[in-house]
Enzyme design. Structure first.
Site, PDB file in Angstrom:
ATOM      1  N   SER A 128       1.071  -0.882  -0.101  1.00 24.86           N
ATOM      2  CA  SER A 128      -0.405  -0.017   0.245  1.00 24.86           C
ATOM      3  C   SER A 128       0.972   1.159   0.109  1.00 24.86           C
ATOM      4  CB  SER A 128      -0.582   0.077   1.133  1.00 24.86           C
ATOM      5  OG  SER A 128      -1.725   1.072   1.475  1.00 24.86           O
ATOM      6  N   TYR A 141      -1.718  -0.582   9.908  1.00 25.98           N
ATOM      7  CA  TYR A 141      -1.860  -0.451   8.979  1.00 25.98           C
ATOM      8  C   TYR A 141      -0.194  -0.366   8.266  1.00 25.98           C
ATOM      9  CZ  TYR A 141      -4.133  -0.834   4.630  1.00 25.98           C
ATOM     10  OH  TYR A 141      -3.952  -0.853   2.679  1.00 25.98           O
ATOM     11  N   ALA A 143       2.728   0.743   9.528  1.00 31.11           N
ATOM     12  CA  ALA A 143       3.457  -0.582   9.411  1.00 31.11           C
ATOM     13  C   ALA A 143       3.385  -2.646   9.400  1.00 31.11           C
ATOM     14  CB  ALA A 143       3.410  -1.255  11.608  1.00 31.11           C
ATOM     15  N   SER A 144       2.609  -2.318   9.138  1.00 33.82           N
ATOM     16  CA  SER A 144       2.241  -4.096   8.753  1.00 33.82           C
ATOM     17  C   SER A 144       2.632  -3.727   6.973  1.00 33.82           C
ATOM     18  CB  SER A 144       1.078  -4.488   8.514  1.00 33.82           C
ATOM     19  OG  SER A 144      -0.111  -4.295   7.544  1.00 33.82           O
ATOM     20  N   LYS A 145       2.416  -2.967   6.151  1.00 30.10           N
ATOM     21  CA  LYS A 145       2.510  -3.007   4.858  1.00 30.10           C
ATOM     22  C   LYS A 145       3.720  -2.476   4.187  1.00 30.10           C
ATOM     23  CE  LYS A 145      -1.608  -3.504   3.379  1.00 30.10           C
ATOM     24  NZ  LYS A 145      -1.683  -5.144   2.944  1.00 30.10           N
TER      25      LYS A 145
END
Length: 244
Positions: A128, A141, A143-145
């Site tokens: 993203s 969101y 951090a994970s992407k």
């Protein structure tokens, strides 16, 4: 084009939105497509899976191999987004977001590598623009992407000599069913559409088919010298500075 004739593809989160567009594009170009998501999927060879469960990715890959005998293309598309700041988010919610958005792709890749090694296959991760920047209240969101982008590069480096390529795409605002529902919930949906379009240099938001076209290119053999890259698909949004 028939770039995926005889190829086997697995797309997570393939029931709607970007994932469905990717699955359709790969099938249109000749692939036999499996999808993995919560609930049944009738348009493709669907596998019901809760990707928040760490046992699911390995089970999904095993089902694909049992049915098709090989795997050529893996697309990690499934994800979730929960709005919260760091201060307000519980550890449990944080871990759940990272499980679905980052750990599940890690486990899917881990399970798929022995089979992708045999086919000199390709992995495409759906990241993203929020792995590059941040909207308010999207701590987990983002951090994970960002982590998924880093995982993409690591897999490319570690497994390139085995013929496995790994790339990622970073979509911006795409007109998925979820985003359209969000717009329609606004007090003035048409005004919101105009405003969201105006933040993009191309003057509009994107479509799932436009994202799927790039995924198909990155998964195909013609992009054989491309790996470890993160491609932004955002209509120029991240390139545009705010007005002074």
């Amino acid at each position: 084009m028939n770039r995926f004739a005889g190829k086997i593809a697995l797309v997570t989160g393939g029931r709607s939105g970007i994932g469905q567009a990717i699955a359709k594009r790969l099938r249109q170009e000749g692939a036999r497509v499996f999808t993995a998501q919560r609930g049944p999927e009738v348009d493709f060879e669907g596998i019901e899976a809760d990707l928040g469960n760490p046992d699911s990715p390995g089970a999904v890959v095993s089902q694909v191999i049992e049915a098709a005998g090989k795997l050529d293309v893996l697309v990690n598309n499934a994800g979730m987004m929960q709005e919260s700041t760091v201060e307000d988010m519980s550890v449990e919610d944080w871990q759940n977001n990272l499980m679905v958005n980052l750990t599940a792709p890690f486990l899917m890749i881990k399970a798929a590598l022995p089979y992708l090694r045999k086919t000199r296959g390709s992995i495409v991760n759906v990241g993203s623009i929020e792995g590059l920047g941040s909207n308010p209240g999207h701590a987990a969101y983002c951090a994970s992407k960002a982590g998924l982008h880093g995982l993409t590069r690591a897999v490319a480096v570690d497994h390139g000599a085995e013929g496995i390529r790994c790339n990622a795409i970073a979509p911006g605002w795409i007109d998925t069913e979820l985003n359209m529902s969000f717009i329609n919930s606004m007090p003035d949906p048409e005004a919101f559409r105009r405003n969201i379009g105006n933040i993009h240099p191309v003057g509009r938001t994107g479509t799932p088919d436009e994202v799927a076209a790039l995924v198909a290119f990155l998964a195909a053999e013609e992009s054989g010298f491309i790996t470890g890259q993160v491609y932004t698909v955002d209509g120029g949004r991240m390139a545009k500075l705010s007005l002074p």
